[in-house]
Design an enzyme around this catalytic site. Structure first.
Site, mmCIF file in Angstrom:
data_model
loop_
_atom_site.group_PDB
_atom_site.id
_atom_site.type_symbol
_atom_site.label_atom_id
_atom_site.label_comp_id
_atom_site.label_asym_id
_atom_site.label_seq_id
_atom_site.Cartn_x
_atom_site.Cartn_y
_atom_site.Cartn_z
ATOM 1 N N GLU A 27 9.066 -3.179 -0.572
ATOM 2 C CA GLU A 27 7.771 -3.026 0.095
ATOM 3 C C GLU A 27 6.998 -4.326 -0.083
ATOM 4 O O GLU A 27 6.733 -4.753 -1.210
ATOM 5 C CB GLU A 27 7.026 -1.857 -0.531
ATOM 6 C CG GLU A 27 5.652 -1.606 0.023
ATOM 7 C CD GLU A 27 4.948 -0.484 -0.729
ATOM 8 O OE1 GLU A 27 3.720 -0.376 -0.578
ATOM 9 O OE2 GLU A 27 5.618 0.273 -1.481
ATOM 10 N N ASP A 68 -5.688 0.563 -3.824
ATOM 11 C CA ASP A 68 -5.050 -0.257 -4.829
ATOM 12 C C ASP A 68 -5.932 -0.423 -6.058
ATOM 13 O O ASP A 68 -7.137 -0.629 -5.958
ATOM 14 C CB ASP A 68 -4.699 -1.634 -4.254
ATOM 15 C CG ASP A 68 -3.579 -1.544 -3.243
ATOM 16 O OD1 ASP A 68 -2.518 -1.007 -3.605
ATOM 17 O OD2 ASP A 68 -3.763 -1.983 -2.096
#
Length: 278
Positions: A49, A60
């Site tokens: 990824e 995140d």
């Protein structure tokens, strides 16, 4: 069949689970990212990824946010993602490994859905994880991806209603990204007690592989989750190790690219061993 469909069919035949490292493009530079991807592949990673740095990340945690900021401060442009993809395609160690981007929908929307998919495929990517694409707005992009043979991977979280989980699965392909914990990315020492039951229910609703991400800190948590998943996504733990290796190498005057690759390779090898043993 898409590269992801081929991969997961092959893994099922071997009774193996996928190891998917996450790396931030250009942190601290493209050469390092390429070297770390190649090292992860040699250590047993099945797919990768590739994070597209963005100034306002949605889910995140501090480790990946910091990596995005470092890349942006170094002058990151979207073209760097395409350049990296081409480098990986030309790298014999990595060329056969499927690669997907982790990208904000705002970037896709700005340059155009079809154009994004076309550029990504030309650069060797076979799919995109789009964490901020609402299921209510996913139909058009899902159709574009289906027409191009490009996988659209979407996220299911512990707070996603079951009706919504089914709708997300209908508009996804390649695999489903199951978020193990409520909150942001980051390493955890304990995972929710109902995780196994929740993944088990979702598995009964879809034929898509289910990969688990968020919170996998090392071999121990990887081993816990391997039996109930089709693959494991490991991000913050790798990004943190890469950043630390680069910083230490710069201080000691040694090669930071090699240091980052060696550190990531060793860690991925430990994850691979734990997953296979479990």
């Amino acid at each position: 069949m898409t590269p992801l469909q081929n991969l997961f069919e092959s893994l099922r035949g071997q009774n193996r689970k996928a190891l998917m490292p996450f790396l931030t493009t250009g942190d601290p530079n493209i050469d390092t990212t390429e070297a770390v991807v190649a090292a992860a592949r040699r250590a047993g990673a099945d797919l990768c990824e590739i994070g597209v740095p963005y100034s306002d990340p949605i889910a995140d945690g501090p480790v990946i946010q910091a990596s995005y900021q470092r890349a942006l401060d170094a002058g990151f442009k979207l073209q760097h993602v395409w350049d990296l993809g081409q480098h990986l395609t030309d790298n014999a160690d990595v060329a056969a490994m499927p690669r997907v981007t982790m990208v904000s929908y705002s970037i896709i929307y700005r340059i155009g859905m079809a154009k994004y998919v076309e550029q990504a495929m030309q650069a060797g990517y076979c799919g995109a994880i789009v964490p901020d694409l609402l299921v209510e707005e996913a139909d058009e992009f899902s159709k574009v991806c289906q027409e191009k043979g490009f996988d659209l991977i979407q996220l299911v979280t512990p707070t996603t209603t079951r009706d919504r989980q089914c709708r997300i699965a209908e508009l996804s392909s390649g695999f489903l990204y199951y978020v193990s914990v409520t909150g942001i990315t980051g390493e955890r020492t304990a995972l929710p007690a109902d995780l196994v039951d929740n993944v088990g229910w979702l598995r009964e609703q879809t034929e898509l592989p289910i990969c688990i991400g968020f919170g996998i800190s090392g071999p121990e948590t990887a081993a816990q989750l391997a039996p109930v998943s089709d693959g494991l996504i490991v991000g913050s733990a790798i990004v943190r190790r890469v950043a630390a290796a680069v910083a230490q190498a710069n201080e000691s005057g040694t090669d930071p690219v090699k240091a980052a690759a060696d550190e990531a390779g060793e860690f991925c090898r430990s994850l691979r061993s734990a997953i296979d043993a479990a």
